[in-house]
Design an enzyme around this catalytic site. Structure first.
Site, PDB file in Angstrom:
ATOM      1  N   GLU A 100     -28.966 -35.677  73.941  1.00  0.00           N
ATOM      2  CA  GLU A 100     -27.785 -36.147  73.224  1.00  0.00           C
ATOM      3  C   GLU A 100     -28.167 -36.608  71.827  1.00  0.00           C
ATOM      4  O   GLU A 100     -29.260 -37.118  71.599  1.00  0.00           O
ATOM      5  CB  GLU A 100     -27.101 -37.282  73.997  1.00  0.00           C
ATOM      6  CG  GLU A 100     -28.012 -38.458  74.294  1.00  0.00           C
ATOM      7  CD  GLU A 100     -27.408 -39.470  75.250  1.00  0.00           C
ATOM      8  OE1 GLU A 100     -26.470 -39.110  75.991  1.00  0.00           O
ATOM      9  OE2 GLU A 100     -27.890 -40.615  75.269  1.00  0.00           O
ATOM     10  N   CYS A 101     -27.269 -36.411  70.897  1.00  0.00           N
ATOM     11  CA  CYS A 101     -27.443 -36.879  69.531  1.00  0.00           C
ATOM     12  C   CYS A 101     -28.773 -36.372  68.950  1.00  0.00           C
ATOM     13  O   CYS A 101     -28.965 -35.183  68.793  1.00  0.00           O
ATOM     14  CB  CYS A 101     -27.344 -38.410  69.498  1.00  0.00           C
ATOM     15  SG  CYS A 101     -27.093 -39.097  67.849  1.00  0.00           S
ATOM     16  N   GLY A 102     -29.698 -37.280  68.643  1.00  0.00           N
ATOM     17  CA  GLY A 102     -30.973 -36.860  68.084  1.00  0.00           C
ATOM     18  C   GLY A 102     -31.746 -35.948  69.010  1.00  0.00           C
ATOM     19  O   GLY A 102     -32.471 -35.050  68.562  1.00  0.00           O
ATOM     20  N   TYR A 113     -30.421 -33.725  71.004  1.00  0.00           N
ATOM     21  CA  TYR A 113     -29.802 -32.404  70.830  1.00  0.00           C
ATOM     22  C   TYR A 113     -30.334 -31.739  69.564  1.00  0.00           C
ATOM     23  O   TYR A 113     -30.646 -30.538  69.545  1.00  0.00           O
ATOM     24  CB  TYR A 113     -28.281 -32.572  70.759  1.00  0.00           C
ATOM     25  CG  TYR A 113     -27.501 -31.279  70.733  1.00  0.00           C
ATOM     26  CD1 TYR A 113     -27.048 -30.690  71.906  1.00  0.00           C
ATOM     27  CD2 TYR A 113     -27.207 -30.646  69.530  1.00  0.00           C
ATOM     28  CE1 TYR A 113     -26.326 -29.508  71.889  1.00  0.00           C
ATOM     29  CE2 TYR A 113     -26.482 -29.468  69.489  1.00  0.00           C
ATOM     30  CZ  TYR A 113     -26.042 -28.902  70.676  1.00  0.00           C
ATOM     31  OH  TYR A 113     -25.324 -27.727  70.649  1.00  0.00           O
ATOM     32  N   MET A 114     -30.462 -32.518  68.503  1.00  0.00           N
ATOM     33  CA  MET A 114     -31.001 -31.997  67.246  1.00  0.00           C
ATOM     34  C   MET A 114     -32.410 -31.442  67.447  1.00  0.00           C
ATOM     35  O   MET A 114     -32.784 -30.414  66.868  1.00  0.00           O
ATOM     36  CB  MET A 114     -31.008 -33.100  66.183  1.00  0.00           C
ATOM     37  CG  MET A 114     -29.617 -33.532  65.742  1.00  0.00           C
ATOM     38  SD  MET A 114     -29.569 -35.182  64.978  1.00  0.00           S
ATOM     39  CE  MET A 114     -30.698 -34.962  63.612  1.00  0.00           C
TER      40      MET A 114
END
Length: 386
Positions: free
Chosen positions: A331-333, A335-336
């Site tokens: 999630e968020c970072g 996912y990046m």
């Protein structure tokens, strides 16, 4: 008896965070053990709280969590604290909808039966300050606004005018005031602040703020207002009770780049029988052995993009296991990190894992803020179709 107090504002930008941090520091300097909480989904303010109090701050959210869960988190975290300070979010009544208290600081104050200290910016007003406080008292009869702090006063005499009006018309004490320029300037809010806070770079700011609050705010009155009946225990088992038997091992990324986790989510996994095994995508060379799942949370991959990109051994380990079917939540970072590349605000591009056909480019402006509801289009490890 127990000491707990919600620090709320008439709106965003009135000084809630400044006053909360300062009160935490001042009370800690008095020898009290202070537990911090933040209303709503926020990582920056809890990081301030944790740095000042030395205790992990917790988030309380009436929209994402039910009443029993909110109480469970509060009771668990405040158990051995001398006083709990709960910093509000936005204006006291602002939340999910303009038609109800859901997701607001007011809702949390009622769920926890906690007294409220209202922060009012009194710039360019006098008796009108009483009308503002009176309105906040009367909009919801079940809240307990027990005191007021005046901010941005033009002079001590100006603060006195507002104090007299509020105490006469609203029947509650004004426990102190800050003049314009009294408190040190709080750093501009940005997630990039968190590493600086954790490195101790704001220690001088915290000390200066604590000294000013001790000088201008009646701490004895704060403690008196905060003293109330102990919160009744919840009627169901706590989420902080670990399962007797561990059924699965879940690898959790946790280091400088990935550290945005609500402790309650990790506690829920342990309650359901998960053994959490922490690892560092920056410093380790491979995933922990014999894991049944992978969790990569948010954080600052953009701040450590070079280090993440250069750890080829870890990237290869993650890539091979995820491609082999390891259940993964990123999630968020996180996912990046799974995308093809990450471009920083400086324009430098670094290769990531390449498992998601996307490239990430960091921006300089906030894209969006607020609660979101989603509908899953397929079954997954966290959601069912529809």
């Amino acid at each position: 008896m127990q000491r707990r107090l919600v620090i709320a504002g008439t709106g965003s930008g009135v000084g809630k965070t400044t006053l909360t941090i300062g009160l935490m520091k001042a009370l800690k300097e008095r020898g009290l053990s202070v537990q911090g909480f933040k209303c709503g989904p926020d990582y920056i303010d809890p990081t301030y709280h944790t740095a000042v109090t030395g205790r992990p701050s917790r988030n309380l959210d009436g929209w994402m969590l039910d009443e029993e869960m909110v109480k469970d988190i509060f009771i668990h975290a405040s158990e051995d604290a001398d006083i709990s300070l709960i910093e509000g979010v936005m204006g006291f009544y602002d939340g999910k909808s303009p038609l109800s208290n859901v997701g607001s600081t007011a809702e949390i104050s009622m769920l926890l039966d906690a007294p409220v200290l209202l922060v009012v910016n009194i710039a360019s007003m006098a008796r009108s300050a009483a009308a503002i406080v009176k309105g906040f008292q009367q909009l919801e009869p079940n809240v307990s606004i027990a005191g007021v702090i005046l901010n941005q006063a033009g002079s001590a005499g100006h603060a006195k005018l507002c104090q007299q009006a509020i105490e006469q018309e609203c029947g509650i004490p004004v426990v102190g005031h800050l003049l314009r320029g009294d408190s040190p300037e709080i750093p501009e809010r940005s997630l990039g602040l968190i590493p600086a806070i954790e490195r101790g770079e704001l220690a001088e700011f915290f000390n200066e703020l604590g000294d000013k609050i001790s000088e201008k705010i009646d701490l004895d009155a704060i403690i008196k207002i905060a003293t109330t009946d102990k919160l009744v225990a919840i009627s169901r088992p706590s989420i902080f009770t670990k399962a007797a038997e561990q059924k699965v091992r879940i690898a959790v990324a946790r280091d400088e780049a990935f550290n945005f986790y609500y402790p309650e989510n990790l506690a829920l996994l342990e309650k359901e029988g998960a053994e959490l095994v922490f690892f560092s995508p920056i410093h380790d060379s491979s995933l922990p052995e014999n894991v049944d799942g992978l969790y990569i949370g948010g954080g600052f991959p953009e701040e450590f993009a070079k280090e993440l990109a250069s750890n080829e051994a870890m990237k290869s380990s993650l890539r091979s296991q995820i491609e082999a079917g390891l259940p993964t939540l990123a999630e968020c970072g996180g996912y990046m990190y799974l995308t093809k590349s990450l471009t920083t605000v400086a324009g430098e591009t670094y290769p990531m894992l390449g498992l998601i056909e996307a490239d990430v480019t960091m921006g300089t402006k906030l894209a969006a803020l607020g609660y979101r509801e989603v509908t899953s289009l397929a079954n997954s490890i966290i959601l069912q179709d529809g």
